[in-house]
Scaffold this active site. Sequence first.
Site, mmCIF file in Angstrom:
data_model
loop_
_atom_site.group_PDB
_atom_site.id
_atom_site.type_symbol
_atom_site.label_atom_id
_atom_site.label_comp_id
_atom_site.label_asym_id
_atom_site.label_seq_id
_atom_site.Cartn_x
_atom_site.Cartn_y
_atom_site.Cartn_z
ATOM 1 C CG HIS A 157 -23.487 41.880 -7.443
ATOM 2 N ND1 HIS A 157 -23.561 40.867 -6.686
ATOM 3 C CD2 HIS A 157 -23.258 41.068 -8.708
ATOM 4 C CE1 HIS A 157 -23.623 39.664 -7.209
ATOM 5 N NE2 HIS A 157 -23.252 39.776 -8.439
ATOM 6 C CE LYS A 161 -27.385 41.251 -8.254
ATOM 7 N NZ LYS A 161 -28.113 40.992 -9.517
HETATM 8 N N1 LIG Z 1 -26.994 35.652 -15.729
HETATM 9 C C1 LIG Z 1 -25.820 36.492 -15.483
HETATM 10 O O1 LIG Z 1 -24.766 35.925 -16.135
HETATM 11 C C2 LIG Z 1 -25.811 37.799 -15.451
HETATM 12 C C3 LIG Z 1 -27.182 38.551 -14.913
HETATM 13 N N2 LIG Z 1 -27.288 39.759 -14.860
HETATM 14 C C4 LIG Z 1 -28.555 40.111 -14.590
HETATM 15 O O2 LIG Z 1 -29.061 40.884 -15.953
HETATM 16 C C5 LIG Z 1 -30.056 41.741 -15.687
HETATM 17 C C6 LIG Z 1 -29.691 43.217 -16.157
HETATM 18 O O3 LIG Z 1 -28.310 43.712 -15.749
HETATM 19 P P1 LIG Z 1 -27.542 44.859 -16.069
HETATM 20 O O4 LIG Z 1 -27.462 44.888 -17.490
HETATM 21 O O5 LIG Z 1 -26.621 45.114 -15.031
HETATM 22 O O6 LIG Z 1 -28.714 45.956 -15.788
HETATM 23 P P2 LIG Z 1 -29.132 47.307 -16.660
HETATM 24 O O7 LIG Z 1 -30.105 47.899 -15.954
HETATM 25 O O8 LIG Z 1 -28.020 48.029 -17.017
HETATM 26 O O9 LIG Z 1 -29.832 46.888 -17.927
HETATM 27 C C7 LIG Z 1 -31.134 46.365 -18.249
HETATM 28 C C8 LIG Z 1 -31.673 46.971 -19.512
HETATM 29 O O10 LIG Z 1 -32.916 46.353 -19.688
HETATM 30 C C9 LIG Z 1 -33.693 47.276 -20.335
HETATM 31 N N3 LIG Z 1 -35.034 47.033 -20.004
HETATM 32 C C10 LIG Z 1 -35.739 47.076 -18.781
HETATM 33 N N4 LIG Z 1 -37.160 46.554 -19.318
HETATM 34 C C11 LIG Z 1 -37.120 46.500 -20.500
HETATM 35 C C12 LIG Z 1 -38.270 45.863 -21.302
HETATM 36 N N5 LIG Z 1 -39.160 45.929 -21.248
HETATM 37 N N6 LIG Z 1 -37.781 45.948 -22.818
HETATM 38 C C13 LIG Z 1 -36.570 46.422 -23.235
HETATM 39 N N7 LIG Z 1 -35.551 46.700 -22.342
HETATM 40 C C14 LIG Z 1 -35.762 46.400 -21.012
HETATM 41 C C15 LIG Z 1 -33.334 48.711 -19.045
HETATM 42 O O11 LIG Z 1 -34.007 49.719 -19.815
HETATM 43 P P3 LIG Z 1 -34.088 51.101 -18.439
HETATM 44 O O12 LIG Z 1 -32.988 51.303 -18.003
HETATM 45 O O13 LIG Z 1 -34.959 52.004 -19.412
HETATM 46 O O14 LIG Z 1 -34.900 50.305 -17.475
HETATM 47 C C16 LIG Z 1 -31.801 48.315 -19.161
HETATM 48 O O15 LIG Z 1 -31.454 49.133 -20.332
HETATM 49 C C17 LIG Z 1 -30.142 41.829 -13.945
HETATM 50 O O16 LIG Z 1 -31.201 41.085 -13.612
HETATM 51 C C18 LIG Z 1 -28.669 41.249 -13.582
HETATM 52 O O17 LIG Z 1 -28.713 40.545 -12.346
HETATM 53 C C19 LIG Z 1 -26.232 40.551 -15.101
HETATM 54 C C20 LIG Z 1 -24.971 39.916 -15.351
HETATM 55 C C21 LIG Z 1 -24.340 38.786 -15.535
HETATM 56 O O1 LIG Z 2 -26.386 42.420 -11.559
HETATM 57 C C1 LIG Z 2 -25.440 41.912 -12.049
HETATM 58 O O2 LIG Z 2 -24.560 42.736 -12.049
HETATM 59 C C2 LIG Z 2 -25.067 40.383 -11.733
HETATM 60 N N1 LIG Z 2 -26.114 39.873 -11.694
HETATM 61 C C3 LIG Z 2 -25.964 38.449 -11.708
HETATM 62 C C4 LIG Z 2 -26.573 37.922 -10.324
HETATM 63 O O3 LIG Z 2 -27.525 38.336 -9.778
HETATM 64 O O4 LIG Z 2 -25.763 36.943 -9.736
HETATM 65 C C5 LIG Z 2 -24.584 37.875 -12.206
HETATM 66 C C6 LIG Z 2 -23.393 38.562 -11.904
HETATM 67 O O5 LIG Z 2 -23.144 38.410 -10.620
HETATM 68 C C7 LIG Z 2 -23.643 40.036 -12.068
#
Ligand SMILES: NC(=O)C1=CN([C@@H]2O[C@H](COP(=O)(O)OP(=O)(O)OC[C@H]3O[C@@H](n4cnc5c(N)ncnc54)[C@H](OP(=O)(O)O)[C@@H]3O)[C@@H](O)[C@H]2O)C=CC1
Ligand SMILES: O=C(O)C1=N[C@H](C(=O)O)C[C@H](O)C1
Length: 271
Positions: A157, A161
Amino acid sequence: MADLRLVVVGAGGRMGRALIRAIEEADGVTLTGAVERPGSPALGRDAGVLAGLPALGVPVLDEPQAAFEGADGVLDFTSPESSLLHAALAAEAGLFHVIGSTGFSAEEEAALAALAARTALVKSGNMSLGVNLLAALVKRAAATLGEDFDIEIVEMHHRMKVDAPSGTALLLGKAAAAGRGVDLDERAVRGRDGITGARHAGDIGFAALRGGTVVGDHDVIFAGPAERLMLGHRAEDRMIFARGALRAAAWAQGKPPGLYSMADVLGLTDF
Ligand SMILES: NC(=O)C1=CN([C@@H]2O[C@H](COP(=O)(O)OP(=O)(O)OC[C@H]3O[C@@H](n4cnc5c(N)ncnc54)[C@H](OP(=O)(O)O)[C@@H]3O)[C@@H](O)[C@H]2O)C=CC1
Ligand SMILES: O=C(O)C1=N[C@H](C(=O)O)C[C@H](O)C1
């Protein structure tokens, strides 16, 4: 039929912005709320503009209860702590909750399962169609090949991450363990360093690489006597996860309380 009214939590994040774009490109769904944490620079901004779109008239708030008003469901790709908080608030408000966040501890998973007694909750470490089909194939391969094929799961990744192994790697590990009829927690080896000794038969190994802008690469390797089977997936755009989350939302609408997976959503549970 009226549009499904959705709130995006973590609206300023990589996935939050992809979710807003996916809602805008889809028919039958409307963004009615956007939430970020207190102190976020995204607060007060228009959610559409934040996602690179024209203004949608939806400001980013740090008050989830206000943002949840009049909505049907919540899309939440943030962090375990945040998803637990918002799952409790969604249950209170009678909204379904789609959770993509990864990195939950066993205690946090249990807390989420308890909240699912009060609302429909769809949670998956990967919302893409490709990865969920891959998991079904991995389960089948693990059941067929048996323990003389060593299972190793390699993921890569982007450099931002924060959790490892990825939620997807763990999902694939669970599928492999289910195929073998074993408990992943008892067989997982989550990284190796130093004099580790020889590999134990039946271990399911994980290796996590981090760097650059990689959206998400996963390989499951079955290393057997004189042959190797490799099953893999390459995510090329976060929109695959966002579109999967919308599919989960449409499916969750009207479902009774419970903890559901993307395999439920995609009809892959009998694989
Ligand atoms: N299941 C799936 O298909 C996928 C899962 N993911 C997962 O999704 C999650 C997010 O990934 P990603 O978007 O890359 O991460 P980012 O850090 O870009 O986004 C997370 C966002 O959530 C915000 N946040 C954190 N805590 C709070 C809160 N208490 N209230 C409101 N907002 C909050 C963060 O704010 P701040 O930056 O201020 O902390 C940030 O803007 C990860 O756990 C990732 O592994 C990602 C892609 C696909
Ligand atoms: O953090 C990410 O970017 C992603 N998180 C998910 C994971 O932990 O598997 C899904 C995807 O791979 C992207």
